[in-house]
Design a protein around this motif. Structure first.
Motif, short mmCIF file in Angstrom:
data_model
loop_
_atom_site.label_atom_id
_atom_site.label_comp_id
_atom_site.label_asym_id
_atom_site.label_seq_id
_atom_site.Cartn_x
_atom_site.Cartn_y
_atom_site.Cartn_z
N LEU A 6 0.81 -1.21 0.00
CA LEU A 6 0.00 0.00 0.00
C LEU A 6 0.85 1.27 0.00
O LEU A 6 2.00 1.26 0.46
CB LEU A 6 -0.93 0.00 1.22
CG LEU A 6 -1.83 -1.24 1.33
CD1 LEU A 6 -2.59 -1.22 2.63
CD2 LEU A 6 -2.80 -1.30 0.14
N LYS A 7 0.26 2.35 -0.51
CA LYS A 7 0.96 3.63 -0.60
C LYS A 7 0.41 4.63 0.41
O LYS A 7 -0.80 4.67 0.65
CB LYS A 7 0.86 4.20 -2.01
CG LYS A 7 1.63 3.39 -3.06
CD LYS A 7 1.58 4.06 -4.41
CE LYS A 7 2.42 3.30 -5.43
NZ LYS A 7 2.41 3.96 -6.77
N PHE A 8 1.33 5.42 0.97
CA PHE A 8 0.97 6.42 1.97
C PHE A 8 1.67 7.73 1.64
O PHE A 8 2.64 7.77 0.89
CB PHE A 8 1.37 5.94 3.37
CG PHE A 8 0.75 4.64 3.77
CD1 PHE A 8 -0.44 4.62 4.48
CD2 PHE A 8 1.36 3.43 3.44
CE1 PHE A 8 -1.01 3.41 4.86
CE2 PHE A 8 0.79 2.22 3.81
CZ PHE A 8 -0.40 2.21 4.52
N LYS A 9 1.20 8.79 2.25
CA LYS A 9 1.74 10.12 1.97
C LYS A 9 3.10 10.32 2.63
O LYS A 9 3.28 10.05 3.81
CB LYS A 9 0.77 11.20 2.45
CG LYS A 9 1.18 12.61 2.09
CD LYS A 9 0.14 13.61 2.55
CE LYS A 9 0.54 15.03 2.23
NZ LYS A 9 -0.47 16.01 2.68
N ASP A 10 4.07 10.79 1.84
CA ASP A 10 5.39 11.15 2.34
C ASP A 10 5.36 12.65 2.66
O ASP A 10 5.16 13.48 1.77
CB ASP A 10 6.45 10.85 1.27
CG ASP A 10 7.85 11.24 1.72
OD1 ASP A 10 8.02 11.62 2.91
OD2 ASP A 10 8.78 11.20 0.89
N GLU A 18 5.28 3.82 -1.46
CA GLU A 18 5.08 2.55 -0.76
C GLU A 18 5.56 2.65 0.68
O GLU A 18 6.50 3.39 1.00
CB GLU A 18 5.83 1.44 -1.49
CG GLU A 18 5.24 1.13 -2.87
CD GLU A 18 6.05 0.08 -3.61
OE1 GLU A 18 7.10 -0.35 -3.06
OE2 GLU A 18 5.64 -0.30 -4.72
N PHE A 19 4.93 1.89 1.54
CA PHE A 19 5.21 1.93 2.97
C PHE A 19 6.70 1.70 3.27
O PHE A 19 7.30 2.38 4.11
CB PHE A 19 4.37 0.87 3.70
CG PHE A 19 4.65 0.78 5.16
CD1 PHE A 19 4.12 1.72 6.05
CD2 PHE A 19 5.44 -0.24 5.68
CE1 PHE A 19 4.39 1.64 7.42
CE2 PHE A 19 5.72 -0.32 7.03
CZ PHE A 19 5.19 0.62 7.90
N SER A 20 7.30 0.74 2.56
CA SER A 20 8.71 0.39 2.82
C SER A 20 9.67 1.54 2.52
O SER A 20 10.80 1.54 2.99
CB SER A 20 9.10 -0.84 2.00
OG SER A 20 8.92 -0.58 0.61
N LYS A 21 9.22 2.53 1.72
CA LYS A 21 10.09 3.65 1.34
C LYS A 21 9.92 4.87 2.24
O LYS A 21 10.61 5.88 2.06
CB LYS A 21 9.84 4.03 -0.11
CG LYS A 21 10.21 2.92 -1.10
CD LYS A 21 9.92 3.33 -2.53
CE LYS A 21 10.28 2.19 -3.50
NZ LYS A 21 9.95 2.56 -4.90
N LEU A 22 8.98 4.80 3.18
CA LEU A 22 8.79 5.92 4.10
C LEU A 22 10.00 6.06 5.03
O LEU A 22 10.51 5.06 5.54
CB LEU A 22 7.52 5.72 4.94
CG LEU A 22 6.18 5.79 4.20
CD1 LEU A 22 5.05 5.43 5.16
CD2 LEU A 22 5.96 7.18 3.61
N ILE A 28 5.65 6.86 9.22
CA ILE A 28 5.51 5.43 9.47
C ILE A 28 4.43 5.16 10.52
O ILE A 28 3.61 4.25 10.39
CB ILE A 28 6.86 4.82 9.90
CG1 ILE A 28 7.86 4.89 8.74
CG2 ILE A 28 6.69 3.38 10.38
CD1 ILE A 28 9.28 4.50 9.11
N LYS A 29 4.43 6.00 11.56
CA LYS A 29 3.43 5.86 12.62
C LYS A 29 2.02 6.11 12.08
O LYS A 29 1.08 5.36 12.38
CB LYS A 29 3.75 6.84 13.75
CG LYS A 29 2.85 6.70 14.96
CD LYS A 29 3.26 7.67 16.06
CE LYS A 29 2.33 7.55 17.28
NZ LYS A 29 2.73 8.49 18.35
N SER A 30 1.87 7.15 11.28
CA SER A 30 0.57 7.47 10.68
C SER A 30 0.10 6.37 9.74
O SER A 30 -1.07 5.98 9.75
CB SER A 30 0.63 8.80 9.92
OG SER A 30 0.78 9.88 10.79
N ALA A 31 1.02 5.88 8.92
CA ALA A 31 0.69 4.82 7.97
C ALA A 31 0.23 3.56 8.70
O ALA A 31 -0.74 2.91 8.29
CB ALA A 31 1.89 4.52 7.08
N THR A 32 0.92 3.22 9.77
CA THR A 32 0.55 2.04 10.56
C THR A 32 -0.82 2.21 11.19
O THR A 32 -1.63 1.28 11.22
CB THR A 32 1.60 1.79 11.66
OG1 THR A 32 2.90 1.66 11.06
CG2 THR A 32 1.28 0.52 12.44
#
Length: 368
Positions: A6-10, A18-22, A28-32
């Motif tokens: 999944l993709k999240f805002k940087d 992608e989550f792994s690139k944050l 990371i906390k927000s994405a989780t």
């Protein structure tokens, strides 16, 4: 739905990655947080079919004295002790403020009406036959069983649109509208559709001039979502296990279908046993997953509201499918008028709450 896909805002670039690139700990906390909220909501949506109808629910009611008087009349005449108790408690509260408006709620009308309905069921051969209808295809069964020919419906709507600016009777306006060319009529409907910029901009009351009746068989959980719409006519039957049950595909993918089926089988055995003497009370044991027949009659203006609201991405898959099928039926029978249902979402989503949880998290962060 692993989080790594999944993709999240940087926050550094404002782009979705992608989550792994944050890199940021805050990101990371927000994405989780977003992921956990989305997957929990999805899990509960999948498993809610296991809940029995007796599951306690919090409900809020608002209305005027006349509405409550009618509600109390129905509740007092119920065979279910729980509903009669609720009626007494509601009446007690209302007597402290609007006693004169609900003084007739305990009359014998509701009881007489219920007794008459029972006599119909006993005497009418058609109604005495128990018919089992199970949806054959994936998802709920939705059939439009009553509607107007589009040309007639369109004429009435256009006449109602014009009426406000005229000084002649509606009947005369309608007669004149019938003589307008099809192209001109189509343009009027198209213009009204173009004016709507979002789903909260509802069509004018003129679009209440035509209506549809849908026969629906879907699971009880979905019915509980849809029956809250009040600017329509909805009639239901007794909740039973006669029409089979729905099984979310994730139940099979998780390898717990045998346990799920066992739960449904046990429910049916208990229900059939209780129904022999207490058909009303037997409803309490039926799971949300069991299919439930009801019909909805509504005008086009309400159809716009229901369909556009109930197809938003974060909605439950069960009622999204019902609303999508309603739209397909209307579009098939009335292609020109269906253009006013402008913000229907016909897509399917695996993680329905994902995007809305993102927006919630953005609001939470910005309010700090």
């Amino acid at each position: 739905e692993p989080i790594d896909r999944l993709k999240f805002k940087d926050s550094n670039t404002n782009n979705e990655i992608e989550f792994s690139k944050l890199k940021s700990e805050s990101d990371i906390k927000s994405a989780t947080f977003i992921y956990n909220a989305s997957t929990k909501a999805k899990a509960l949506d999948i498993l809610r079919g296991l809940l029995p109808a007796s599951t306690l629910t919090n409900v809020g009611l608002s209305g005027n004295g006349r509405a409550f008087e009618y509600l109390l009349t129905i509740l007092y005449s119920s065979e279910l002790e729980e509903e009669r108790e609720i009626a007494h408690k509601i009446k007690h509260e209302l007597d402290t403020t609007v006693k004169s408006f609900v003084r007739r709620s305990t009359d014998k009308y509701g009881i007489a009406m219920q007794e008459y309905l029972k006599s119909l069921q006993k005497n009418a051969r058609l109604l005495s036959k128990r018919q089992k209808i199970k949806p054959k295809n994936f998802g709920p069964l939705v059939r439009m069983v009553d509607y107007e020919v589009e040309s007639a419906a369109q004429d009435k709507i256009i006449a109602a649109i014009i009426y406000e600016s005229q000084n002649v009777p509606y009947g005369e306006i309608l007669a004149r509208v019938k003589k307008i060319s099809k192209t001109a009529k189509s343009k009027i409907i198209s213009d009204f559709a173009k004016m709507r910029q979002n789903r909260r901009q509802r069509p004018s009351r003129a679009f209440e001039m035509t209506s549809y009746t849908f026969d629906i068989i879907g699971n009880f959980g979905m019915f509980r979502d849809l029956h809250r719409h009040r600017i329509l006519t909805l009639e239901r039957q007794l909740l039973t296990t006669d029409h089979g049950y729905s099984t979310p595909k994730e139940i099979t993918e998780l390898g717990i279908k045998s346990e799920y089926d066992s739960c449904m089988k046990n429910t049916k055995q208990v229900f059939d046993s209780i129904r022999k003497k207490m058909p009303q009370q037997a409803q309490y044991v039926v799971n949300f997953a069991y299919n439930y027949p009801f019909f909805i009659n509504m005008n086009l203006r309400e159809a716009v509201h229901l369909i556009e609201l109930r197809t938003i991405p974060q909605g439950h898959v069960d009622y999204r499918q019902v609303a999508q099928k309603m739209f397909s039926e209307i579009k098939k029978k009335q292609p020109n008028l269906s253009r006013v249902i402008k913000f229907v979402d016909l897509n399917s989503y695996e993680l329905e709450r994902f995007e809305s949880e993102k927006r919630i998290e953005e609001k939470r962060k910005s309010s700090k």
